[in-house]
Design an enzyme around this catalytic site. Structure first.
Site, PDB file in Angstrom:
ATOM      1  N   SER A   1       0.824  -1.207   0.000  1.00 47.73           N
ATOM      2  CA  SER A   1       0.000   0.000   0.000  1.00 47.73           C
ATOM      3  C   SER A   1       0.861   1.260   0.000  1.00 47.73           C
ATOM      4  O   SER A   1       0.323   2.353  -0.083  1.00 47.73           O
ATOM      5  CB  SER A   1      -0.951  -0.011   1.194  1.00 47.73           C
ATOM      6  OG  SER A   1      -0.217  -0.098   2.382  1.00 47.73           O
TER       7      SER A   1
ATOM      8  N   HIS B   1      -2.724  -2.677  -5.806  1.00 43.52           N
ATOM      9  CA  HIS B   1      -3.104  -2.339  -4.440  1.00 43.52           C
ATOM     10  C   HIS B   1      -4.613  -2.460  -4.262  1.00 43.52           C
ATOM     11  O   HIS B   1      -5.369  -1.622  -4.751  1.00 43.52           O
ATOM     12  CB  HIS B   1      -2.610  -0.913  -4.117  1.00 43.52           C
ATOM     13  CG  HIS B   1      -2.965  -0.459  -2.736  1.00 43.52           C
ATOM     14  ND1 HIS B   1      -3.127   0.864  -2.404  1.00 43.52           N
ATOM     15  CD2 HIS B   1      -3.195  -1.173  -1.599  1.00 43.52           C
ATOM     16  CE1 HIS B   1      -3.445   0.940  -1.121  1.00 43.52           C
ATOM     17  NE2 HIS B   1      -3.502  -0.268  -0.617  1.00 43.52           N
TER      18      HIS B   1
ATOM     19  N   GLU C   1      -5.856   0.119  -7.103  1.00 45.29           N
ATOM     20  CA  GLU C   1      -4.837   1.099  -7.489  1.00 45.29           C
ATOM     21  C   GLU C   1      -3.739   0.314  -8.198  1.00 45.29           C
ATOM     22  O   GLU C   1      -3.132  -0.579  -7.601  1.00 45.29           O
ATOM     23  CB  GLU C   1      -4.284   1.758  -6.216  1.00 45.29           C
ATOM     24  CG  GLU C   1      -4.128   3.241  -6.305  1.00 45.29           C
ATOM     25  CD  GLU C   1      -3.645   3.856  -4.980  1.00 45.29           C
ATOM     26  OE1 GLU C   1      -3.673   5.076  -4.881  1.00 45.29           O
ATOM     27  OE2 GLU C   1      -3.237   3.127  -4.056  1.00 45.29           O
TER      28      GLU C   1
ATOM     29  N   ASN D   1      -3.285   6.643  -0.198  1.00 46.55           N
ATOM     30  CA  ASN D   1      -2.699   6.759   1.138  1.00 46.55           C
ATOM     31  C   ASN D   1      -1.817   7.995   1.272  1.00 46.55           C
ATOM     32  O   ASN D   1      -1.656   8.536   2.355  1.00 46.55           O
ATOM     33  CB  ASN D   1      -1.922   5.490   1.493  1.00 46.55           C
ATOM     34  CG  ASN D   1      -2.868   4.358   1.899  1.00 46.55           C
ATOM     35  OD1 ASN D   1      -4.031   4.615   2.227  1.00 46.55           O
ATOM     36  ND2 ASN D   1      -2.388   3.131   1.851  1.00 46.55           N
TER      37      ASN D   1
END
Ligand code: 3H9
Length: 676
Positions: A409, A430, A442, A480
């Protein structure tokens, strides 16, 4: 002169009106003009006794042409065309295949009869675009199918099968899958002389207040924050109120225009196109040869590995799942089975389907068993050294041409690729937790990832039910990296006298599923903690030292009861007050708007940096990430769209007020009066 997408063909006494407007036969101006003319043609020709409307290509009309919304209208409105069809003195039969959606469904309701192939679906998904069926759908559906189904179809918006539509009276006959036209013509001949013609507008609706109340209650959570469901419900209620059809239509129009002019529908239409745009990678040609993915390997049978595997099993793709210990492997596969069995209990799957999916899963302790996989995804814990070692091993095991993916991540994909002899085959995939539920994928494009590897993974998203967005390699990628900007300002507000529950509430009221402190408690307050209870440098350290690790220890920023219901914690309030009194930050009162500006503007700011650095292809990709990966409210269109609606100059001013350095791209756009 451009040719009309509508043509007519005569089959003796039946006029077949055919639309050919790829890709989905959207009801744009040329289609409406053509339909109107064709109905007149049928009416004016004495040799014609009945008409059939059908579409070429993959589907019946999939609705109004969304790209026309907000532009000046040309040609007759869809409502007028539908009225003309319904007013015809000769019967008109809709011949449905694919998906008759929105305006397409409304066209069928204007027809006197409807036939459909078994695989057809029919529905009014306008609510998902922040709208309502605005061409008579809210008034005709309840007149044919009753209030209950009308509420479900309009306010929830999921299409129903031909079989269900047949049972509800929305379809008169199910015809052969491969003989739609011939069967529709035969049907038209059968009913050609039948009078009076059934016209939906002439039907009456039985009021059902109990059904409305029950429906509202059952969907209260789903509808939270959205304007369109209530407007759809109000229209159906109007139809059932004893009002005339004309009064109902006037009300529908008024509500439709209100929604169309609002920000929510603009946001939801933005998402519709953003989601489809995200699938396209600008520098990869559309026809790029894809690598076949017939078998997938997943390393790690924990929460992520298990969830990832489930996506492929559901799509019918065999999965080999690898663990290092038998116990972990058994636990992981047990969880997958239990999840499927629970879904089966709710009626989502048959037991045979569950067994079929489990039959596609091969658990193993041997990494070598991945040798025949076309795609291998590692879902082990986040440690670069361990991941590098694993990629080194995979390089020796995987067959030539296999795609090697990491579910990291935030770690650097290029570093993992560098330990292999085939960096072009390495990519990031991801998934978001729970990986079998969250729609976002992702896709992290490394510096050396080959174009066909990227294209293959992007294309794979659709069959496994994901929406894919490409990200460049940067810490935390798109999602993130932006999220990391939220916690700092939230913590700072605690030091200035705000309470965790106050901050969380403002963010939940904004429409997010949870606030930063609720998220900490869910993820684990101890994640990334140095694990030394004597070293207390932050509120987080103090909480972790007291065993307040979040939901898993029944206490974190909140106290939890046995049902996991949170309540504010006096102990936490004391810890915060202790830190606050020692800091030199001035105490401050924060409104909800202050909380939103302090926590969300920095995310928009980071989004601007991500865009400027080329880590995201387009602002709308960032919106897709936040909506499908983090539950950003759909009706606010994602952080970048939302920033446009706030005003970029206001966002800049808010950032400056809070002492945040403004991203150059954001500043430039605000100064130029531009939008993302
Ligand atoms: C409405 O009807 C209002 C009325 O009640 C009132 C009027 C007064 N318009 O999804 P795909 C494009 S509101 C324009 O990838 P699939 C789409 O952008 C409408 N374009 O294919 C894409 O373009 P591109 C209510 C549209 O096979 C391409 O077609 N109807 C429209 O996965 C292929 O689409 C809806 O909300 C449109 N209506 O799925 C239905 N629809 O290739 C919306 C699609 O350039 N559509 N495009 O990216 C869908 O749900 C799906 O497209 C459908 C096909 C299920 C039909």
């Amino acid at each position: 002169m451009t040719t009309s997408p509508i043509r007519t063909e005569r089959h003796d006494d039946i006029l077949v009106i055919i639309s050919n407007n790829p890709p989905v036969n959207a009801l744009g101006a040329a289609v409406r003009i053509g339909l109107d003319a064709a109905i007149k043609e049928g009416a004016g020709d004495d040799a014609i006794k009945a008409m059939v409307i059908r579409c070429d290509g993959r589907t019946f009309f999939a609705g109004a042409d969304i790209t026309e919304f907000g532009k000046p209208m040309t040609g007759p409105g869809l409502g007028e065309v539908i009225d003309a069809i319904e007013a015809s003195e000769k019967p008109v039969v809709a011949a449905i295949h694919g998906t008759a959606l929105g305006g397409g469904c409304e066209v069928t309701l204007g027809c006197h009869y409807r036939v459909a192939v078994p695989s057809a679906k029919i529905g009014t998904p306008e609510v998902k675009l922040g709208l309502l069926p605005g061409a008579g759908g809210t008034q005709r559906i309840p007149r044919i199918a009753g209030v209950k189904l009308a509420l479900q179809m309009t306010a929830v918006g999921d299409p129903i099968s031909a079989k269900a539509a047949h049972a509800a009276g929305l379809i008169d006959r199910i015809v052969g899958e491969d003989s739609l036209e011939a069967d529709a013509i035969a049907f038209a001949r059968e009913i050609a002389d039948k009078r009076p013609l059934p016209r939906a507008r002439e039907g009456s609706v039985q009021a059902d207040e109990a059904a409305v109340a029950e429906f509202k209650q059952a969907n209260a959570r789903k509808f939270r924050g959205f304007d369109a469901p209530a407007a759809n419900i109000a229209c159906v209620e109007k139809a059932a109120s004893g009002a005339s059809f004309e009064e109902g239509i006037a009300f529908e129009r008024q509500e439709f225009m209100k929604l169309m002019g609002g920000t929510q529908s603009a946001a939801q239409r933005h998402l519709f196109f953003a989601e489809r745009q995200a699938a396209k990678v600008d520098d990869i040609p559309a026809g790029t040869q894809l690598r076949p993915i017939k078998k997938v390997g997943v390393i790690g049978a924990g929460t992520m590995g298990g969830g990832i595997s489930m996506n492929f099993l559901q799509a019918g793709i065999p999965v080999t799942i690898v663990e290092t210990a038998q116990e972990a492997l058994d636990r992981g596969t047990g969880v997958i089975r239990r999840n499927y069995e629970n879904s089966a209990k709710k009626g989502r799957y048959t037991t045979e389907k569950v067994e079929g999916m489990m039959g596609l899963l091969t658990p193993t302790l041997n990494l070598e068993d991945l040798a025949d996989c076309d795609l291998i995804i590692e879902a082990i814990y986040e440690n670069m050294d361990v991941k590098k070692e694993l990629f080194g091993k995979l390089d020796k095991i995987a067959k030539p041409g296999a795609i090697l993916a990491s579910n990291t991540s935030y770690l650097n994909i290029d570093e993992m690729a560098a330990v292999t002899s085939r960096p072009g085959d390495v990519i990031g995939m991801h998934f978001f937790s729970p990986a079998n539920v969250m729609k976002l994928l992702e896709v992290v494009r490394g510096a050396k990832t080959s174009p066909d590897v990227l294209a293959t993974v992007m294309a794979l998203a659709k069959p496994i039910g994901k929406v894919a967005v490409v990200s460049g390699v940067c810490p935390g990628f798109i999602g993130n990296r932006m999220l990391s900007q939220r916690q700092g300002p939230a913590n700072k507000m605690l030091m200035q006298g705000a309470r965790p529950e106050q901050i969380d509430k403002a963010i939940v009221d904004f429409g997010m599923p949870m606030g930063p402190f609720q998220m900490s408690d869910l993820a684990g307050v101890d994640i990334g903690w140095h694990r030394d209870p004597t070293r207390i440098e932050s509120i987080r350290d103090a909480l972790a030292a007291k065993g307040r690790w979040g939901q898993k220890t029944s206490k974190g920023f909140y106290d939890y009861d046995e049902k996991r219901t949170p309540s504010p914690s006096p102990e936490v309030a004391e810890i915060i007050e202790d830190f606050r009194s020692k800091s030199n930050l001035p105490k401050q009162d924060f409104s909800d708007e202050d909380v939103i500006a302090a926590t969300l503007y920095p995310m928009v700011n980071e989004g601007a940096k991500i865009l400027d650095e080329g880590m995201a292809q387009r602002a709308s990709d960032i919106d897709v990430v936040w909506i499908y990966g983090y539950g950003w409210p759909i009706y606010r269109g994602g952080p970048m769209f939302w920033a446009n609606t706030v005003g970029l100059d206001k966002v800049v001013a808010g950032l400056e007020k809070n002492g945040v350095e403004v991203a150059p791209l954001l500043k430039r756009k605000a100064e130029a009066g531009e939008k993302f």
